[in-house]
Design an enzyme around this catalytic site. Structure first.
Site, PDB file in Angstrom:
ATOM      1  N   ASP A   1       0.850  -1.186   0.000  1.00 14.11           N
ATOM      2  CA  ASP A   1       0.000   0.000   0.000  1.00 14.11           C
ATOM      3  C   ASP A   1       0.895   1.248   0.000  1.00 14.11           C
ATOM      4  O   ASP A   1       2.107   1.177   0.221  1.00 14.11           O
ATOM      5  CB  ASP A   1      -0.971  -0.031   1.195  1.00 14.11           C
ATOM      6  CG  ASP A   1      -2.214   0.830   0.945  1.00 14.11           C
ATOM      7  OD1 ASP A   1      -2.201   1.673   0.017  1.00 14.11           O
ATOM      8  OD2 ASP A   1      -3.200   0.676   1.687  1.00 14.11           O
TER       9      ASP A   1
ATOM     10  N   GLU B   1     -10.808   6.805   4.260  1.00 14.06           N
ATOM     11  CA  GLU B   1      -9.808   6.188   5.139  1.00 14.06           C
ATOM     12  C   GLU B   1      -9.913   6.707   6.586  1.00 14.06           C
ATOM     13  O   GLU B   1     -11.008   7.022   7.054  1.00 14.06           O
ATOM     14  CB  GLU B   1      -8.395   6.368   4.548  1.00 14.06           C
ATOM     15  CG  GLU B   1      -8.296   5.745   3.143  1.00 14.06           C
ATOM     16  CD  GLU B   1      -6.890   5.684   2.605  1.00 14.06           C
ATOM     17  OE1 GLU B   1      -5.939   5.479   3.369  1.00 14.06           O
ATOM     18  OE2 GLU B   1      -6.739   5.805   1.371  1.00 14.06           O
TER      19      GLU B   1
HETATM   20  C1  BGC Z   1      -5.178   3.075   0.285  1.00 16.36           C
HETATM   21  C2  BGC Z   1      -5.401   2.048  -0.785  1.00 16.36           C
HETATM   22  C3  BGC Z   1      -5.263   2.678  -2.141  1.00 16.36           C
HETATM   23  C4  BGC Z   1      -3.923   3.363  -2.261  1.00 16.36           C
HETATM   24  C5  BGC Z   1      -3.717   4.046  -3.587  1.00 16.36           C
HETATM   25  C6  BGC Z   1      -3.950   3.884   0.064  1.00 16.36           C
HETATM   26  O1  BGC Z   1      -3.947   4.973   0.925  1.00 16.36           O
HETATM   27  O2  BGC Z   1      -5.101   2.427   1.537  1.00 16.36           O
HETATM   28  O3  BGC Z   1      -6.661   1.468  -0.625  1.00 16.36           O
HETATM   29  O4  BGC Z   1      -5.430   1.700  -3.138  1.00 16.36           O
HETATM   30  O5  BGC Z   1      -3.824   4.326  -1.258  1.00 16.36           O
HETATM   31  O6  BGC Z   1      -4.457   5.197  -3.701  1.00 16.36           O
HETATM   32  C1  BGC Z   2      -3.465   9.823  -2.182  1.00 18.29           C
HETATM   33  C2  BGC Z   2      -4.305   8.608  -1.941  1.00 18.29           C
HETATM   34  C3  BGC Z   2      -3.636   7.758  -0.937  1.00 18.29           C
HETATM   35  C4  BGC Z   2      -3.302   8.556   0.309  1.00 18.29           C
HETATM   36  C5  BGC Z   2      -2.550   7.734   1.303  1.00 18.29           C
HETATM   37  C6  BGC Z   2      -3.204  10.539  -0.879  1.00 18.29           C
HETATM   38  O1  BGC Z   2      -2.401  11.655  -1.090  1.00 18.29           O
HETATM   39  O2  BGC Z   2      -4.122  10.693  -3.065  1.00 18.29           O
HETATM   40  O3  BGC Z   2      -4.511   7.897  -3.102  1.00 18.29           O
HETATM   41  O4  BGC Z   2      -4.484   6.721  -0.654  1.00 18.29           O
HETATM   42  O5  BGC Z   2      -2.566   9.696   0.006  1.00 18.29           O
HETATM   43  O6  BGC Z   2      -2.267   8.456   2.470  1.00 18.29           O
END
Ligand code: BGC
Ligand code: BGC
Length: 643
Positions: A341, A534
């Site tokens: 991730d 999230e």
């Molecule tokens: C998330 C994932 C996601 C990834 C890419 C992460 O923060 O936990 O679910 O696929 O970002 O955006």
């Molecule tokens: C991104 C997301 C990712 C996240 C993780 C963001 O800046 O746009 O895709 O999941 O950071 O912390």
């Protein structure tokens, strides 16, 4: 900004050649070319002498011949730098220059939430142009191994302006219709293809156990067997049956491995309450609740699996060799690749070299770096050279990645197929999303007010901050990572939908100040949670937003009968609003097709949705789940179906 620089995408050698015309210089050119090649390519795999020049928006460009034919064949021909490049996934916004794709042999790029061609949004054509342009740089490497571009298409291809947004998983789960999930993900697949990407980080197959979690809506159900069935249906929609892949399908990702939905409240990482936390459960519980969706995903030939930010009994999943290698790849027999991730390996410890070797040795095959890709590459290179990561582990990872790319048909068709692009957001696609919205609705209370009459003469008051707000209706992971209120894409709000479908004898009034002076026979209050994604959505209270609560109180006091439509990513504490209202609908996060919300109001369609999450009476009951002996406000499986 989107790279319009044609010059930039042309192979360097062509520019050089046009500068010098003499035979002598041509020899110098050939020598320079040799210098660019780290190792000779065996004759069979040699690319054509005249490498086709990729065009920006490469629909018309000819693919290069890839210099190797299978995972094993590629690995046998690749340098360490080329192998590590395949294992590296950078965020496209982090690229110093697109030519780093060529220089570092990058195997994959992603768009994070909101990572469009020029900031959040962008049309499918702009996305496909962007991705094709990046692909041209990958095809300029020695072996011409195509790039695999990944996006979070988690409820439709949600980063793209004009794409159809489906209900989030919690709503799709409530619909209890696996055929619909497959159809919905086929639409999403086609809209991903239309934007030039070949990989989605979906479906989420978490089994959320605590409603306070900000990612609950990314899960179908608190019950593993639901998630198994729904996840399998989604995988078939994305990848085709039995892992068909090929150029008409996209790669799916089951995420986040494993027990991301089972973390203990108060143990969160990154400053969150519960997200990225620690699942303090026995292996027997993990096997019963969290692991089954992965077993099912593997039997449905899932191509990739994303590791979870969370920990299991104190050990970060990204460092868990037992679960990733022994269990998932060994016992369950997963033959695809594991992607980490976003910046998640960095959470293993404060020592980056340790993080890199631990994650790769534990079984991570591709690292979503996503920003400091040069540091990742040099660190992994050092770790391999120092003998801390065996070459066999690198070769295994690269073989898995290359085999997947070949199965996707990238060898024959690395560029986007623009015939999909014109269908993004089509009426046919929207009709499926509308059906999904309709089927996702769960009717929690109805004292007889629904269905509304089609023939009587009466007045409906419409109110609430979700009634005419597409951003609120779509939630997080919509155009941007966190989502936002307001009109950010193409769609139909509840208010627009009801205006279009109301019978002629019904009068409508939209009320923005619910404390004002108005009256009506029926009130429909559409309220809910403001968008989040999230851990930013972790909640300690599960309270109804105060504006929502007062809108319900106000409207219900001024009309004869009132209906509440709640748009939320999870059950909220609704006891007093439930008592105040005559009908109460849980509408989850429906997406762009507001017509699905109004389909049921006048009896054209009935309610069929059922809860896949136990609805709590009070936040103190959390975590509350089916079969745990607690009595919530509504049990798992509840939903009235009066018509
Ligand atoms: C998330 C994932 C996601 C990834 C890419 C992460 O923060 O936990 O679910 O696929 O970002 O955006
Ligand atoms: C991104 C997301 C990712 C996240 C993780 C963001 O800046 O746009 O895709 O999941 O950071 O912390």
């Amino acid at each position: 900004m989107f790279h319009k620089n044609n010059l930039h995408s042309r192979p360097r050698r062509v520019i050089r050649f046009s500068r010098f015309l003499s035979l002598t210089i041509a020899i110098v050119f050939l020598a320079a070319l040799m210098l660019e090649l780290p190792a000779p390519i065996p004759a069979a795999g040699r690319p054509p002498t005249k490498t086709p020049i990729p065009t920006v928006g490469g629909a018309t460009s000819t693919p290069s011949t890839v210099g190797c034919t299978s995972g094993a064949d590629c690995v046998s021909k690749m340098t360490l730098a080329e192998k590590i490049g395949q294992m590296t996934q950078a965020d496209h916004n982090a690229l110093t220059t697109p030519s780093d794709i060529t220089t570092y042999f990058l195997g994959s790029l992603l768009s994070g939430g909101g990572g469009g061609p020029s900031g959040a949004g962008g049309t499918s054509t702009q996305w496909a142009d962007m991705i094709d342009n990046y692909q041209s740089y990958a095809l300029n490497t020695r072996l011409h191994i195509p790039l695999l571009y990944g996006v979070d298409a988690v409820h439709g291809n949600n980063n793209i302006y004009g794409a159809v947004l489906f209900p989030h998983h919690i709503g799709m789960g409530a619909a209890h219709d696996t055929a619909l999930i497959t159809q919905a993900e086929q639409v999403t697949r086609d809209e991903v293809l239309g934007a030039g990407a070949r990989w989605t980080f979906a479906p989420g197959v978490m089994v959320p156990q605590d409603d306070r979690w900000g990612r609950e809506y990314e899960g179908y159900s608190e019950v593993a067997s639901d998630v198994q069935a729904d996840g399998a249906a989604a995988i078939v929609g994305f990848q085709g049956s039995n892992g068909a892949l090929g150029v008409t399908n996209i790669l799916a990702t089951a995420k986040h491995f494993v027990a991301d939905g089972h973390t203990k409240y108060g143990t969160g990482s990154s400053g969150y309450l519960i997200d990225q936390g620690d699942a303090q459960i026995t292996e027997a519980v993990l096997d019963a609740v969290d692991l089954p969706p992965y077993t099912t995903a593997v039997s449905n030939k899932i191509g990739s699996i994303m590791a979870s930010y969370s920990s299991w009994n104190g050990l970060k999943m990204h460092a868990n060799q037992y679960l990733m290698t022994t269990v998932l790849k060994g016992q369950i027999g997963f033959s695809g690749f594991i992607v980490s991730d976003w910046k998640a390996i960095d959470q293993i410890s404060s020592d980056y070299a340790y993080d890199v070797r631990t994650a790769i040795n534990a079984g991570i095959d591709m690292v979503m770096v996503p920003t400091a890709y040069k540091t990742f590459i040099s660190t992994l290179t050092n770790e391999v050279n120092a003998g801390n990561v065996p070459m066999s582990r690198i070769d295994d990872a690269v073989t898995r990645i290359i085999n997947t790319k070949i199965a996707l048909g990238l060898w024959t068709q690395p560029y986007s197929n623009r015939s999909y692009t014109t269908n993004v957001g089509s009426a046919a696609h929207r009709a499926i999303a509308q059906q999904a919205v309709r089927e996702s609705l769960v009717l929690l209370k109805n004292d007889g007010v629904l269905p509304l009459s089609k023939t009587a003469i009466y007045k409906i008051i419409v109110a609430g901050d979700h009634a005419d707000d597409l951003g609120n209706q779509t939630g997080g992971w919509s155009i941007s990572w966190q989502g936002s209120s307001g009109t950010h894409t193409v769609g139909t709000t509840f208010w627009q939908a009801i205006q279009a479908v109301k019978p002629a004898n019904v009068t409508l009034q939209f009320v923005s100040q619910t404390a004002g002076n108005y009256s009506g026979d029926v009130g429909i209050v559409v309220v809910g949670e403001a968008p989040y994604a999230e851990g930013q959505g972790d909640s300690s209270t599960l309270a109804m937003p105060s504006g929502a609560a007062s809108a319900i109180t106000n409207v219900c006091s001024k009309v004869t009968k009132c209906i509440v439509m709640l748009e939320s990513g999870r059950p909220l504490i609704i006891n007093s609003q439930l008592a105040t209202s005559n009908a109460f609908i849980a509408a989850w996060l429906p997406g762009t097709e507001g017509r699905g919300l109004t389909d049921v109001l006048f009896g054209d369609y009935g309610f069929t949705g059922k809860l896949t999450f136990t609805w709590p009476n009070a936040v103190t009951q959390e975590p509350i789940n089916n079969g745990d002996g607690q009595t919530g406000l509504f049990p798992y499986g509840f939903g009235i179906t009066p018509y």
